[in-house]
Design an enzyme around this catalytic site. Sequence first.
Site, mmCIF file in Angstrom:
data_model
loop_
_atom_site.group_PDB
_atom_site.id
_atom_site.type_symbol
_atom_site.label_atom_id
_atom_site.label_comp_id
_atom_site.label_asym_id
_atom_site.label_seq_id
_atom_site.Cartn_x
_atom_site.Cartn_y
_atom_site.Cartn_z
ATOM 1 N N LYS A 25 0.836 -1.204 0.000
ATOM 2 C CA LYS A 25 0.000 0.000 0.000
ATOM 3 C C LYS A 25 0.877 1.262 0.000
ATOM 4 O O LYS A 25 2.082 1.181 0.251
ATOM 5 C CB LYS A 25 -0.923 -0.027 1.222
ATOM 6 C CG LYS A 25 -1.902 -1.217 1.239
ATOM 7 C CD LYS A 25 -2.763 -1.183 2.498
ATOM 8 C CE LYS A 25 -3.649 -2.405 2.614
ATOM 9 N NZ LYS A 25 -4.460 -2.386 3.869
ATOM 10 N N THR A 60 -4.968 -8.117 10.695
ATOM 11 C CA THR A 60 -5.334 -6.816 10.127
ATOM 12 C C THR A 60 -4.837 -5.652 10.984
ATOM 13 O O THR A 60 -4.273 -4.694 10.475
ATOM 14 C CB THR A 60 -6.875 -6.724 10.010
ATOM 15 O OG1 THR A 60 -7.337 -7.854 9.269
ATOM 16 C CG2 THR A 60 -7.296 -5.448 9.323
ATOM 17 N N ARG A 66 3.151 -7.227 9.211
ATOM 18 C CA ARG A 66 2.509 -6.131 9.965
ATOM 19 C C ARG A 66 2.997 -6.085 11.408
ATOM 20 O O ARG A 66 3.139 -5.004 11.994
ATOM 21 C CB ARG A 66 0.990 -6.280 9.917
ATOM 22 C CG ARG A 66 0.386 -5.944 8.549
ATOM 23 C CD ARG A 66 -1.072 -6.339 8.503
ATOM 24 N NE ARG A 66 -1.735 -5.976 7.257
ATOM 25 C CZ ARG A 66 -2.864 -6.524 6.831
ATOM 26 N NH1 ARG A 66 -3.458 -7.466 7.560
ATOM 27 N NH2 ARG A 66 -3.408 -6.154 5.690
ATOM 28 N N HIS A 106 -1.592 -5.491 1.526
ATOM 29 C CA HIS A 106 -2.866 -6.175 1.317
ATOM 30 C C HIS A 106 -2.600 -7.586 0.799
ATOM 31 O O HIS A 106 -1.697 -7.791 0.012
ATOM 32 C CB HIS A 106 -3.725 -5.441 0.282
ATOM 33 C CG HIS A 106 -4.832 -6.305 -0.252
ATOM 34 N ND1 HIS A 106 -6.017 -6.472 0.422
ATOM 35 C CD2 HIS A 106 -4.899 -7.104 -1.338
ATOM 36 C CE1 HIS A 106 -6.782 -7.330 -0.266
ATOM 37 N NE2 HIS A 106 -6.126 -7.726 -1.337
HETATM 38 P P1 ATP Z 1 -6.413 -6.222 3.462
HETATM 39 O O1 ATP Z 1 -7.726 -6.518 2.761
HETATM 40 O O2 ATP Z 1 -5.932 -4.811 3.216
HETATM 41 O O3 ATP Z 1 -5.385 -7.265 3.174
HETATM 42 P P2 ATP Z 1 -7.401 -7.437 5.836
HETATM 43 O O4 ATP Z 1 -7.956 -8.457 4.896
HETATM 44 O O5 ATP Z 1 -6.461 -7.895 6.890
HETATM 45 O O6 ATP Z 1 -6.646 -6.306 5.023
HETATM 46 P P3 ATP Z 1 -9.994 -6.192 5.883
HETATM 47 O O7 ATP Z 1 -11.036 -6.490 6.884
HETATM 48 O O8 ATP Z 1 -10.139 -6.714 4.501
HETATM 49 O O9 ATP Z 1 -8.581 -6.633 6.512
HETATM 50 O O10 ATP Z 1 -9.830 -4.614 5.844
HETATM 51 C C1 ATP Z 1 -9.209 -3.990 4.745
HETATM 52 C C2 ATP Z 1 -8.390 -2.834 5.231
HETATM 53 O O11 ATP Z 1 -9.244 -1.876 5.817
HETATM 54 C C3 ATP Z 1 -7.402 -3.171 6.334
HETATM 55 O O12 ATP Z 1 -6.176 -3.660 5.839
HETATM 56 C C4 ATP Z 1 -7.214 -1.842 7.009
HETATM 57 O O13 ATP Z 1 -6.244 -1.053 6.322
HETATM 58 C C5 ATP Z 1 -8.564 -1.204 6.867
HETATM 59 N N1 ATP Z 1 -9.323 -1.356 8.097
HETATM 60 C C6 ATP Z 1 -9.859 -2.505 8.575
HETATM 61 N N2 ATP Z 1 -10.484 -2.285 9.751
HETATM 62 C C7 ATP Z 1 -10.344 -0.967 9.997
HETATM 63 C C8 ATP Z 1 -10.759 -0.102 11.030
HETATM 64 N N3 ATP Z 1 -11.447 -0.563 12.080
HETATM 65 N N4 ATP Z 1 -10.417 1.192 10.963
HETATM 66 C C9 ATP Z 1 -9.721 1.670 9.924
HETATM 67 N N5 ATP Z 1 -9.280 0.926 8.905
HETATM 68 C C10 ATP Z 1 -9.601 -0.384 8.933
HETATM 69 MG MG MG Z 2 -9.119 -7.967 3.246
#
Ligand code: ATP
Ligand code: MG
Length: 137
Positions: A9, A91, A102, A115
Amino acid sequence: LERTFIAVKPDGVQRGLISEIISRFERKGYKLVGIKVVVPSKEFAGKHYHALKEKPFFNGLSEFLSSGPVVAMVWEGEGVITYGRKLIGATDPQKSEPGTIRGDLAVVVGRNIIHGSDGPETAKDEINLWFKPEELV
Ligand code: ATP
Ligand code: MG
């Protein structure tokens, strides 16, 4: 062979963590089959994160992903979708184990540097969204 979509990212690129992230996948034994640097539009970022459309942080997240260069990659190998997520860590970097990307390199959820696709269906969709077939070896 299984493939997954991985992206460094804008915060990871800005902090100079591209090679560190590539190394971890490479050293594990996975194969890089596509890579490019792109600045996605906010609309494109929203497509990438469409599953999170209803989340309160969706707008900020899409804005952030489109705020600068992203290194988009496709990695290939046995178990790469699930194991790639293990290499990445939870995450929220506060909950990521030390030793994960991370866990070692990030502090807050909104700036978690990388991501990775979360399953076979999303991997397929995300690879198709970010790459043309001829851009993959
Ligand atoms: P990614 O899809 O980026 O690999 P992930 O699968 O671990 O991450 P997701 O639930 O898909 O997590 O969330 C996507 C992205 O949204 C996270 O990587 C993070 O940057 C952001 N995000 C998730 N939860 C929050 C939150 N509570 N507040 C702010 N940003 C968030
Ligand atoms: Mg995700």
